[in-house]
Design a protein around this motif. Structure first.
Motif, mmCIF file in Angstrom:
data_model
loop_
_atom_site.group_PDB
_atom_site.id
_atom_site.type_symbol
_atom_site.label_atom_id
_atom_site.label_comp_id
_atom_site.label_asym_id
_atom_site.label_seq_id
_atom_site.Cartn_x
_atom_site.Cartn_y
_atom_site.Cartn_z
ATOM 1 N N TRP A 149 13.111 54.249 20.393
ATOM 2 C CA TRP A 149 13.308 52.976 21.085
ATOM 3 C C TRP A 149 13.926 53.159 22.457
ATOM 4 O O TRP A 149 13.583 52.446 23.404
ATOM 5 C CB TRP A 149 14.128 52.026 20.223
ATOM 6 C CG TRP A 149 13.317 51.499 19.090
ATOM 7 C CD1 TRP A 149 13.403 51.869 17.786
ATOM 8 C CD2 TRP A 149 12.245 50.561 19.166
ATOM 9 N NE1 TRP A 149 12.468 51.208 17.046
ATOM 10 C CE2 TRP A 149 11.736 50.399 17.866
ATOM 11 C CE3 TRP A 149 11.665 49.849 20.206
ATOM 12 C CZ2 TRP A 149 10.688 49.547 17.582
ATOM 13 C CZ3 TRP A 149 10.613 49.003 19.925
ATOM 14 C CH2 TRP A 149 10.130 48.856 18.624
ATOM 15 N N ALA A 150 14.819 54.120 22.605
ATOM 16 C CA ALA A 150 15.423 54.370 23.922
ATOM 17 C C ALA A 150 14.388 54.904 24.904
ATOM 18 O O ALA A 150 14.360 54.499 26.070
ATOM 19 C CB ALA A 150 16.590 55.331 23.787
ATOM 20 N N SER A 151 13.524 55.789 24.439
ATOM 21 C CA SER A 151 12.498 56.314 25.338
ATOM 22 C C SER A 151 11.494 55.241 25.719
ATOM 23 O O SER A 151 11.052 55.165 26.872
ATOM 24 C CB SER A 151 11.779 57.511 24.711
ATOM 25 O OG SER A 151 11.022 57.108 23.593
ATOM 26 N N LEU A 152 11.145 54.382 24.792
ATOM 27 C CA LEU A 152 10.245 53.273 25.091
ATOM 28 C C LEU A 152 10.877 52.323 26.108
ATOM 29 O O LEU A 152 10.224 51.879 27.055
ATOM 30 C CB LEU A 152 9.874 52.528 23.811
ATOM 31 C CG LEU A 152 8.801 51.461 23.919
ATOM 32 C CD1 LEU A 152 7.479 52.073 24.340
ATOM 33 C CD2 LEU A 152 8.641 50.738 22.606
ATOM 34 N N HIS A 153 12.156 52.059 25.931
ATOM 35 C CA HIS A 153 12.868 51.173 26.856
ATOM 36 C C HIS A 153 12.975 51.798 28.245
ATOM 37 O O HIS A 153 12.731 51.136 29.257
ATOM 38 C CB HIS A 153 14.260 50.853 26.299
ATOM 39 C CG HIS A 153 14.994 49.833 27.081
ATOM 40 N ND1 HIS A 153 14.681 48.497 27.051
ATOM 41 C CD2 HIS A 153 16.035 49.955 27.945
ATOM 42 C CE1 HIS A 153 15.482 47.846 27.859
ATOM 43 N NE2 HIS A 153 16.318 48.701 28.406
#
Length: 160
Positions: free
Chosen positions: A150-154
């Motif tokens: 989720w952090a990489s997507l964000h």
């Protein structure tokens, strides 16, 4: 040995509950913080978001056993946004990659359900400290995988 907590109206039980919630908040805060790889990863904003998420999960679990799953799945993008960037722009992440977001939400739900099943099976077939250690190890690895995704997507949504 601490033993199994039995719900009673005593100060010792209240202290155990408070200690358990505090450790859960601390571990989740550190896991999300390390997974995001940003400068603001251990911000008070993330700590507040994690605390609210844990409290919502507790209340949801008291109301219905299925609701903590929804709280966990919904809070993953929010917590990663709180660690990696502005929380208010979670919608930008969703609109930037709607298919990845949908697959991420579905995959998160499946992984959390698999963790619950693994925890139940460990409780039936492997008991005691060994089962608890294995369960927490599996839960921690899963939380790290989900937080990193989720952090990489964000970050990807806000770097373009």
């Amino acid at each position: 040995m601490v033993g199994d907590p039995v719900p009673t109206a005593t100060w010792s039980f209240a202290a155990r509950v408070l200690a358990s919630v505090s450790v859960l908040v601390l571990v989740l805060w550190l896991t999300i913080g390390f997974a995001t790889h940003t400068d603001a990863r251990f911000s008070p904003r993330l700590l507040l978001a994690v605390t609210v998420t844990v409290l919502c999960g507790i209340v949801a679990g008291i109301l219905n056993p299925i609701l903590p799953l929804l709280v966990a799945v919904i809070s993953l993008p929010v917590l990663s946004a709180a660690a990696a960037g502005p929380v208010k722009e979670v919608t930008r992440t969703i609109t930037f990659a709607p298919i990845r977001t949908s697959l991420g939400l579905a995959g998160s739900a499946v992984l959390i359900i698999a963790n619950v099943v693994a925890g139940l099976l460990l409780g039936f077939f492997v008991t005691g400290v060994v089962a608890a250690a294995i369960a927490w190890l599996v839960f921690g690895i899963s939380a790290t995988i989900l937080a990193t995704h989720w952090a990489s997507l964000h970050r990807r949504a806000h770097s373009s």
